[in-house]
Design an enzyme around this catalytic site. Structure first.
Site, PDB file in Angstrom:
ATOM      1  N   SER A 133      15.820  -9.088   2.415  1.00  0.00           N
ATOM      2  CA  SER A 133      15.508  -9.629   1.081  1.00  0.00           C
ATOM      3  C   SER A 133      16.662 -10.537   0.704  1.00  0.00           C
ATOM      4  CB  SER A 133      15.418  -8.491   0.055  1.00  0.00           C
ATOM      5  OG  SER A 133      15.340  -9.011  -1.260  1.00  0.00           O
ATOM      6  N   TYR A 146      18.396  -0.603  -4.125  1.00  0.00           N
ATOM      7  CA  TYR A 146      17.696  -1.533  -3.223  1.00  0.00           C
ATOM      8  C   TYR A 146      18.701  -2.509  -2.612  1.00  0.00           C
ATOM      9  CZ  TYR A 146      14.051  -4.966  -1.846  1.00  0.00           C
ATOM     10  OH  TYR A 146      13.221  -5.832  -1.159  1.00  0.00           O
TER      11      TYR A 146
HETATM   12  P1  NAP Z   1       4.257  -3.890  -0.569  1.00  0.00           P
HETATM   13  O1  NAP Z   1       2.948  -4.586  -0.726  1.00  0.00           O
HETATM   14  O2  NAP Z   1       4.625  -2.822  -1.548  1.00  0.00           O
HETATM   15  O3  NAP Z   1       4.347  -3.332   0.923  1.00  0.00           O
HETATM   16  C1  NAP Z   1       5.317  -2.397   1.303  1.00  0.00           C
HETATM   17  C2  NAP Z   1       4.792  -1.669   2.524  1.00  0.00           C
HETATM   18  O4  NAP Z   1       5.793  -0.725   2.955  1.00  0.00           O
HETATM   19  C3  NAP Z   1       3.523  -0.857   2.229  1.00  0.00           C
HETATM   20  O5  NAP Z   1       2.672  -0.941   3.332  1.00  0.00           O
HETATM   21  C4  NAP Z   1       4.073   0.544   2.082  1.00  0.00           C
HETATM   22  O6  NAP Z   1       3.117   1.569   2.370  1.00  0.00           O
HETATM   23  C5  NAP Z   1       5.129   0.512   3.162  1.00  0.00           C
HETATM   24  N1  NAP Z   1       5.990   1.669   3.112  1.00  0.00           N
HETATM   25  C6  NAP Z   1       6.730   2.143   2.081  1.00  0.00           C
HETATM   26  N2  NAP Z   1       7.331   3.280   2.440  1.00  0.00           N
HETATM   27  C7  NAP Z   1       6.971   3.532   3.733  1.00  0.00           C
HETATM   28  C8  NAP Z   1       7.248   4.542   4.675  1.00  0.00           C
HETATM   29  N3  NAP Z   1       8.033   5.582   4.362  1.00  0.00           N
HETATM   30  N4  NAP Z   1       6.725   4.460   5.917  1.00  0.00           N
HETATM   31  C9  NAP Z   1       5.922   3.428   6.256  1.00  0.00           C
HETATM   32  N5  NAP Z   1       5.583   2.459   5.401  1.00  0.00           N
HETATM   33  C10 NAP Z   1       6.105   2.506   4.159  1.00  0.00           C
HETATM   34  O7  NAP Z   1       5.454  -4.934  -0.657  1.00  0.00           O
HETATM   35  P2  NAP Z   1       5.884  -6.150   0.290  1.00  0.00           P
HETATM   36  O8  NAP Z   1       6.458  -7.149  -0.614  1.00  0.00           O
HETATM   37  O9  NAP Z   1       4.809  -6.526   1.232  1.00  0.00           O
HETATM   38  O10 NAP Z   1       7.107  -5.475   1.066  1.00  0.00           O
HETATM   39  C11 NAP Z   1       7.318  -5.593   2.455  1.00  0.00           C
HETATM   40  C12 NAP Z   1       8.798  -5.779   2.715  1.00  0.00           C
HETATM   41  O11 NAP Z   1       9.218  -7.034   2.154  1.00  0.00           O
HETATM   42  C13 NAP Z   1       9.710  -4.716   2.093  1.00  0.00           C
HETATM   43  O12 NAP Z   1      10.684  -4.316   3.034  1.00  0.00           O
HETATM   44  C14 NAP Z   1      10.374  -5.450   0.934  1.00  0.00           C
HETATM   45  O13 NAP Z   1      11.643  -4.925   0.636  1.00  0.00           O
HETATM   46  C15 NAP Z   1      10.443  -6.856   1.492  1.00  0.00           C
HETATM   47  N6  NAP Z   1      10.605  -7.887   0.457  1.00  0.00           N
HETATM   48  C16 NAP Z   1       9.613  -8.111  -0.455  1.00  0.00           C
HETATM   49  C17 NAP Z   1       9.814  -9.063  -1.452  1.00  0.00           C
HETATM   50  C18 NAP Z   1       8.777  -9.331  -2.528  1.00  0.00           C
HETATM   51  O14 NAP Z   1       9.102  -9.982  -3.527  1.00  0.00           O
HETATM   52  N7  NAP Z   1       7.538  -8.867  -2.374  1.00  0.00           N
HETATM   53  C19 NAP Z   1      11.002  -9.793  -1.503  1.00  0.00           C
HETATM   54  C20 NAP Z   1      11.977  -9.540  -0.558  1.00  0.00           C
HETATM   55  C21 NAP Z   1      11.776  -8.585   0.423  1.00  0.00           C
HETATM   56  P3  NAP Z   1       2.376   2.424   1.204  1.00  0.00           P
HETATM   57  O15 NAP Z   1       1.216   1.588   0.763  1.00  0.00           O
HETATM   58  O16 NAP Z   1       1.968   3.661   1.913  1.00  0.00           O
HETATM   59  O17 NAP Z   1       3.384   2.650   0.116  1.00  0.00           O
END
Ligand code: NAP
Length: 278
Positions: A133, A146
């Site tokens: 991130s 985080y």
């Molecule tokens: P998201 O839609 O909330 O997706 C997060 C994913 O991680 C979901 O599939 C969630 O599964 C899964 N997860 C959480 N805990 C887990 C566990 N213990 N084991 C396996 N899977 C797990 O959000 P996203 O934005 O796509 O996030 C993906 C990545 O991008 C994350 O690492 C986040 O930190 C990073 N990121 C996102 C942003 C942003 O603005 N969206 C910015 C920077 C970085 P469940 O549905 O079961 O909870």
């Protein structure tokens, strides 16, 4: 033969978009999710899906063993994507809250990655791509847990890239700025479970934070990008003969990463404090 890739956290957001896009491009995608109901949904989309909870070593090992059985012992790439945000001021978070954040965002990634390295060494190639991130590079108030987890993942990955330098295993970091996914909804859920209702010096501020976390998608901040912006760079990290060490996604992430490099800490603090959407 098609390239194989294991992706964690495919139930929604970036992981789901990556899985669907790479499948369409002809990759053999092992799209993993922690809930069986999501595994079923991913299978209905035509993906090879397995249960993988990054907090659970047995689940990690079982998923990897099944994948290796299917591929005959090889795996071309891994995209460590699963993660969540634990919001809240550092002084309000318990050791358990912070440990939980690290279990998912750091220790799970470390365990899966170290299990995959020997497979990649044996086959003589591989791509390891971490979803960190911009908050793995720039600190923001009320995101301390985080921030700490993503800074740790950055450190781990930078070291790994150095240690694998003379191999054909490429290590890249994708560091997105704000992306339109369920991340904020899930952060809200973690806020409800850990902080809501607690009386602290930050209680009034948390009420404002909660309003932001539950904003409907059409009212979200103008700097937000779509998940496919991340996937575009993921494809570069997977396919380029010379992938970048770091991909910053979206102009906000690029500007913040640049400012972090040139500004002194206290000036960077003022900018971060002013720009945070509690
Ligand atoms: P998201 O839609 O909330 O997706 C997060 C994913 O991680 C979901 O599939 C969630 O599964 C899964 N997860 C959480 N805990 C887990 C566990 N213990 N084991 C396996 N899977 C797990 O959000 P996203 O934005 O796509 O996030 C993906 C990545 O991008 C994350 O690492 C986040 O930190 C990073 N990121 C996102 C942003 C942003 O603005 N969206 C910015 C920077 C970085 P469940 O549905 O079961 O909870």
């Amino acid at each position: 033969m098609s390239q194989s890739i294991l992706i964690t956290g495919c139930s929604s957001g970036i992981g789901l978009c990556a899985a669907e896009t790479l499948l369409k491009k002809g990759y053999r995608v092992f799209a993993t999710a922690r809930k069986e109901s999501d595994v079923e949904k991913l299978r209905e989309l035509g993906l090879e899906s397995l249960q993988l909870d990054v907090n659970d070593s047995t689940s990690i090992r079982n998923a990897l063993a099944t994948i290796l059985e299917k591929t005959g012992g090889t795996l071309d790439a891994v995209f460590n994507n699963a993660g969540y945000v634990q919001p809240g001021a550092i002084e309000d978070l318990s050791r358990d809250d912070i440990r939980a954040q690290f279990e998912t965002n750091v220790f799970g990634v470390m365990e899966l990655t170290t299990l995959i390295i020997p497979i990649m060494r044996k086959q003589g190639h591989g791509r390891i791509i971490q979803n960190t991130s911009i908050l793995g590079v720039v600190a923001m108030p009320y995101r301390g847990a985080y921030n700490a987890s993503k800074f740790a993942l950055e450190g781990f990955t930078n070291t790994l890239r150095q240690e694998l330098k003379n191999t054909n295993i490429h290590v890249s970091i994708i560091a997105p700025g704000p992306i339109e996914t369920k991340l904020q909804d899930n952060a809200h859920q973690h806020y409800v479970e850990t902080l809501k209702g607690k009386q602290t010096i930050h209680t009034e501020l948390y009420k404002e934070m909660e309003k932001f976390l539950i904003l409907p998608p059409d009212k979200k901040h103008f700097i937000t990008s779509e998940p496919d912006a991340v996937v575009k760079k993921l494809i570069h990290a997977l396919e380029s003969p010379n992938p970048s060490a770091h991909y910053f996604i979206g102009w906000a992430a690029q500007i913040f990463a640049f400012l972090r490099r040139i500004l002194p800490d206290k000036l960077m603090d003022s900018i971060a404090i002013r720009s945070v959407r509690t």
